[in-house]
Design a protein around this motif. Structure first.
Motif, PDB file in Angstrom:
ATOM      1  N   GLY A 220      34.249  31.281  48.568  1.00 33.63           N
ATOM      2  CA  GLY A 220      35.874  31.935  48.328  1.00 33.63           C
ATOM      3  C   GLY A 220      36.110  32.743  48.856  1.00 33.63           C
ATOM      4  N   LEU A 221      35.794  33.758  47.640  1.00 32.11           N
ATOM      5  CA  LEU A 221      35.753  34.902  48.312  1.00 32.11           C
ATOM      6  C   LEU A 221      35.416  35.974  49.275  1.00 32.11           C
ATOM      7  N   PRO A 222      36.539  36.602  49.775  1.00 36.47           N
ATOM      8  CA  PRO A 222      35.553  37.039  51.294  1.00 36.47           C
ATOM      9  C   PRO A 222      34.797  38.424  50.584  1.00 36.47           C
ATOM     10  N   LEU A 223      33.926  38.005  51.349  1.00 32.87           N
ATOM     11  CA  LEU A 223      32.071  38.328  50.626  1.00 32.87           C
ATOM     12  C   LEU A 223      31.407  39.812  51.336  1.00 32.87           C
ATOM     13  N   THR A 224      32.116  40.116  52.152  1.00 33.45           N
ATOM     14  CA  THR A 224      32.229  40.968  53.474  1.00 33.45           C
ATOM     15  C   THR A 224      33.683  42.567  53.154  1.00 33.45           C
ATOM     16  N   ARG A 225      33.510  42.789  53.417  1.00 35.28           N
ATOM     17  CA  ARG A 225      33.894  44.215  53.178  1.00 35.28           C
ATOM     18  C   ARG A 225      34.587  44.605  54.687  1.00 35.28           C
ATOM     19  N   GLU A 226      34.127  44.201  56.080  1.00 38.94           N
ATOM     20  CA  GLU A 226      34.803  44.202  57.312  1.00 38.94           C
ATOM     21  C   GLU A 226      35.467  42.825  57.334  1.00 38.94           C
ATOM     22  N   PRO A 227      36.261  42.953  58.531  1.00 34.24           N
ATOM     23  CA  PRO A 227      36.958  41.700  59.055  1.00 34.24           C
ATOM     24  C   PRO A 227      35.834  41.193  60.190  1.00 34.24           C
ATOM     25  N   GLY A 228      35.771  39.833  60.540  1.00 33.71           N
ATOM     26  CA  GLY A 228      34.989  39.055  60.715  1.00 33.71           C
ATOM     27  C   GLY A 228      34.477  37.988  60.219  1.00 33.71           C
ATOM     28  N   THR A 229      33.945  37.035  61.206  1.00 31.74           N
ATOM     29  CA  THR A 229      33.492  35.876  60.804  1.00 31.74           C
ATOM     30  C   THR A 229      31.945  35.385  61.408  1.00 31.74           C
ATOM     31  N   ALA A 230      31.099  34.769  60.081  1.00 29.70           N
ATOM     32  CA  ALA A 230      29.902  34.377  60.008  1.00 29.70           C
ATOM     33  C   ALA A 230      29.494  33.114  59.686  1.00 29.70           C
ATOM     34  N   LEU A 231      28.098  33.289  60.231  1.00 25.87           N
ATOM     35  CA  LEU A 231      27.599  31.307  59.965  1.00 25.87           C
ATOM     36  C   LEU A 231      25.770  32.127  59.739  1.00 25.87           C
ATOM     37  N   VAL A 232      25.581  31.484  58.581  1.00 24.48           N
ATOM     38  CA  VAL A 232      23.924  31.445  58.615  1.00 24.48           C
ATOM     39  C   VAL A 232      23.617  29.962  58.902  1.00 24.48           C
ATOM     40  N   SER A 233      22.908  30.651  60.413  1.00 29.47           N
ATOM     41  CA  SER A 233      22.103  29.370  61.061  1.00 29.47           C
ATOM     42  C   SER A 233      21.196  28.706  60.523  1.00 29.47           C
ATOM     43  N   LEU A 275      42.690  38.734  44.092  1.00 27.65           N
ATOM     44  CA  LEU A 275      41.302  38.489  43.438  1.00 27.65           C
ATOM     45  C   LEU A 275      40.025  39.352  42.470  1.00 27.65           C
ATOM     46  N   LEU A 276      40.530  40.616  42.923  1.00 24.20           N
ATOM     47  CA  LEU A 276      39.287  40.985  42.512  1.00 24.20           C
ATOM     48  C   LEU A 276      40.006  42.092  41.774  1.00 24.20           C
ATOM     49  N   GLY A 277      41.422  41.939  41.049  1.00 23.44           N
ATOM     50  CA  GLY A 277      41.513  42.740  40.416  1.00 23.44           C
ATOM     51  C   GLY A 277      41.935  41.318  39.195  1.00 23.44           C
ATOM     52  N   ALA A 278      41.866  40.634  39.203  1.00 25.28           N
ATOM     53  CA  ALA A 278      41.540  39.391  38.414  1.00 25.28           C
ATOM     54  C   ALA A 278      40.429  39.859  37.269  1.00 25.28           C
ATOM     55  N   VAL A 279      38.817  39.918  38.208  1.00 26.63           N
ATOM     56  CA  VAL A 279      37.638  39.761  37.879  1.00 26.63           C
ATOM     57  C   VAL A 279      37.747  41.055  36.643  1.00 26.63           C
ATOM     58  N   GLU A 280      38.545  42.022  37.471  1.00 30.19           N
ATOM     59  CA  GLU A 280      38.349  43.538  36.509  1.00 30.19           C
ATOM     60  C   GLU A 280      38.933  43.024  35.109  1.00 30.19           C
ATOM     61  N   ALA A 281      40.456  42.232  35.332  1.00 28.11           N
ATOM     62  CA  ALA A 281      41.214  42.111  33.930  1.00 28.11           C
ATOM     63  C   ALA A 281      39.833  41.563  33.396  1.00 28.11           C
ATOM     64  N   TYR A 282      39.801  40.359  33.517  1.00 29.30           N
ATOM     65  CA  TYR A 282      38.425  39.159  32.853  1.00 29.30           C
ATOM     66  C   TYR A 282      37.864  40.584  32.001  1.00 29.30           C
ATOM     67  N   ALA A 283      37.582  41.359  32.930  1.00 28.94           N
ATOM     68  CA  ALA A 283      35.923  42.053  32.715  1.00 28.94           C
ATOM     69  C   ALA A 283      36.374  43.446  31.454  1.00 28.94           C
ATOM     70  N   ARG A 284      37.527  43.593  31.778  1.00 28.80           N
ATOM     71  CA  ARG A 284      38.543  44.755  30.355  1.00 28.80           C
ATOM     72  C   ARG A 284      38.450  43.855  29.050  1.00 28.80           C
ATOM     73  N   GLU A 333      40.835  31.768  39.025  1.00 25.85           N
ATOM     74  CA  GLU A 333      40.721  29.616  39.361  1.00 25.85           C
ATOM     75  C   GLU A 333      41.975  29.401  39.820  1.00 25.85           C
ATOM     76  N   THR A 334      43.629  30.083  39.556  1.00 23.75           N
ATOM     77  CA  THR A 334      44.008  29.162  40.706  1.00 23.75           C
ATOM     78  C   THR A 334      44.130  29.915  41.571  1.00 23.75           C
ATOM     79  N   LEU A 335      43.608  31.042  42.144  1.00 25.42           N
ATOM     80  CA  LEU A 335      43.993  31.348  43.399  1.00 25.42           C
ATOM     81  C   LEU A 335      42.421  31.228  43.807  1.00 25.42           C
ATOM     82  N   LEU A 336      41.136  30.870  43.598  1.00 27.31           N
ATOM     83  CA  LEU A 336      40.595  30.591  44.139  1.00 27.31           C
ATOM     84  C   LEU A 336      40.522  29.038  44.836  1.00 27.31           C
ATOM     85  N   ALA A 337      41.167  28.571  43.823  1.00 26.09           N
ATOM     86  CA  ALA A 337      41.342  26.888  44.571  1.00 26.09           C
ATOM     87  C   ALA A 337      42.633  26.789  45.539  1.00 26.09           C
TER      88      ALA A 337
END
Length: 478
Positions: A220-233, A275-284, A333-337
């Motif tokens: 659900g998260l964008p796990l790369t910092r650069e745009p693009g698409t990939a599949l793990v063969s 999304l990342l801001g919500a994680v940081e807010a959770y951590a704070r 959780e709402t954003l990820l859903a």
């Protein structure tokens, strides 16, 4: 003493932190290329019975070894090594030329199909086939971004409580410095080991996920910092195993899902930050029971490793969810859903005219999520987040209804700004979402009209009074 210094290190770590962490730590050390002769100064130390003097002697060496390549409180170097080991554990086939071309072609075709299902344009960047090792290398920086706030908060709280023990020592002990040195040594060792243990935990989780993730946006998260698409063969083929569906159809379906998620993150600029801001807010707002830690540490004898290990395993250092975190967690959780629900709906609409097995493939992805797939395990282990499959299903229902009632363009327009996105409470009743929104808009319009009328009346009264004053005849001077 063993002939292999690593065995002695593992015995010591096992005494302090248990066999699991010890085994993971030593495996990472072995793979990192550290020269075992660097550990020679530990000769003569009985790793099963460490005295305070020996603890002080070992501390400097352990600190240097465990923090090698470490920036901040978490040892990401060891975490990366362990993640790569996990990715390769079940085998990591090299990407062949045919696999690479088949994946690129699938991702290009996916973009063509999606043009009929969403107004979002294709994501920029490369279309790639990844090995499991490449998945780790390319996604680990973002995993660090996601996990660092939690790690920082947890290790900082732990270190603060431990260091406070020095200030609570009797004045005579502080003057002599002996007890303070023991507590200081214990603090440094445990702080370093807390960062190392967290790094190993992240590495272990990411390594597990590398063996199952089929794409760059699998959680659900964008796990790369650069745009693009990939599949793990290799994982795409493993996903297709046991299904009575051709692997090419499976690849195409997963390619459409990946391309849809990539479009969303590429053209909704606020989404990644939220999304990342919500994680940081959770951590704070992470709450660690400082009282429990103080009680545990006060009873820990630095000369008794078993007491240290028992304290660590007692759970007193585990983050405790606080009421202040509820809002951040709900937003996350709402954003990820909403992301997963939108991807599911758009993928189905785009692929249905072309793939005969869209419905069973959609159900397979749902079942994988409901049964507790890799994403849930990773989030639960690292930041205490667990997906709520019911919300994802409701989010998909909401996007489905919006598309049917107002069209795909207006449906996707809800992503323009976070303030107009569906809320957690609105997900509870997706069938009435538009009705309630329109009622709220009508009410706002009525309030605006009443306010405008009131202001017009006030201005009209003021104008009339002013006109009356201007037209009033002047009174003669006395």
């Amino acid at each position: 003493m063993s002939e292999d210094p690593f065995e002695d290190i593992e015995k010591m770590l096992s005494t302090l932190f248990g066999a699991q962490v010890a085994g993971d730590a030593v495996a990472a050390l072995r793979s990192s290329g550290i020269d075992p002769t660097q550990l020679a100064q530990m000769s003569g130390v009985d790793m099963s019975r460490i005295t305070p003097v020996q603890l002080l002697a070992v501390q400097e060496q352990m600190q240097r070894m465990m923090k090698d390549g470490q920036e901040g409180p978490v040892n990401w170097t060891m975490g990366r090594d362990l993640a790569l080991q996990g990715a390769r554990r079940g085998g990591d086939p090299a990407i062949t030329a045919s696999d690479a071309e088949a994946t690129r072609q699938a991702l290009r075709v996916a973009d063509l199909w999606l043009d009929a299902a969403t107004d979002f344009m294709p994501a920029p960047g490369e279309r790639e086939a990844w090995s499991r090792t490449e998945w780790v290398e390319r996604t680990l920086p973002v995993w660090q971004d996601v996990c660092s706030p939690v790690a920082d908060a947890a290790t900082a709280t732990l270190a603060t409580v431990l260091e406070s023990q020095i200030g609570s020592l009797p004045a005579s002990d502080q003057e002599s410095g002996a007890a303070a040195r023991q507590v200081g040594a214990l603090t440094q060792v445990m702080r370093s080991m807390a960062g190392t243990a967290f790094g190993l935990q992240v590495g272990h989780a990411v390594g597990e996920l590398a063996g199952q993730a089929v794409a760059a946006t699998d959680v659900g998260l964008p796990l790369t910092r650069e745009p693009g698409t990939a599949l793990v063969s290799a994982n795409v083929k493993a996903f297709a195993d046991g299904l009575e569906i051709d692997v090419e159809q499976v690849r195409m379906f997963l390619a459409v899902r990946e391309a849809a998620a990539a479009r969303l993150y590429a053209h909704v600029p606020w989404l990644r930050g939220q999304l990342l801001g919500a994680v940081e807010a959770y951590a704070r707002e992470i709450g660690i029971d400082a009282g429990a830690i103080e009680d545990a540490v006060a009873q820990v004898d630095p000369s008794d490793p078993e007491a240290i290990r028992s304290a660590l395993e007692s759970g007193v250092f585990s983050p405790q969810q606080t009421p202040a975190q509820a809002g951040a967690l709900e937003r996350l959780e709402t954003l990820l859903a909403l992301v997963e629900g939108w991807v599911e709906v758009v993928t189905s609409h785009a692929a249905a005219p072309h793939l005969p097995h869209v419905v069973p493939l959609r159900e397979m992805v749902r079942r994988r999520r409901i049964q507790g797939g890799p994403a849930e395990k990773v989030f639960a282990r690292l930041i205490g987040l667990e997906f709520r499959p019911r919300r994802v299903r409701e989010a998909a229902r909401l996007w489905e209804l919006l598309g049917a009632e107002v069209g795909e363009g207006e449906r996707d327009a809800f992503w323009r700004h976070p303030d107009v996105m569906p809320t957690a409470s609105e997900l509870a009743d997706p069938e009435d979402f538009l009705t309630m929104r329109r009622a709220a808009q009508d009410m706002d319009a009525e309030v605006d009209a009443d306010l405008a009328s009131l202001l017009d009346g006030t201005l009209g009264y003021a104008g009339s009074a002013r006109d009356a004053d201007e037209n009033r005849p002047e009174e003669p001077d006395d």
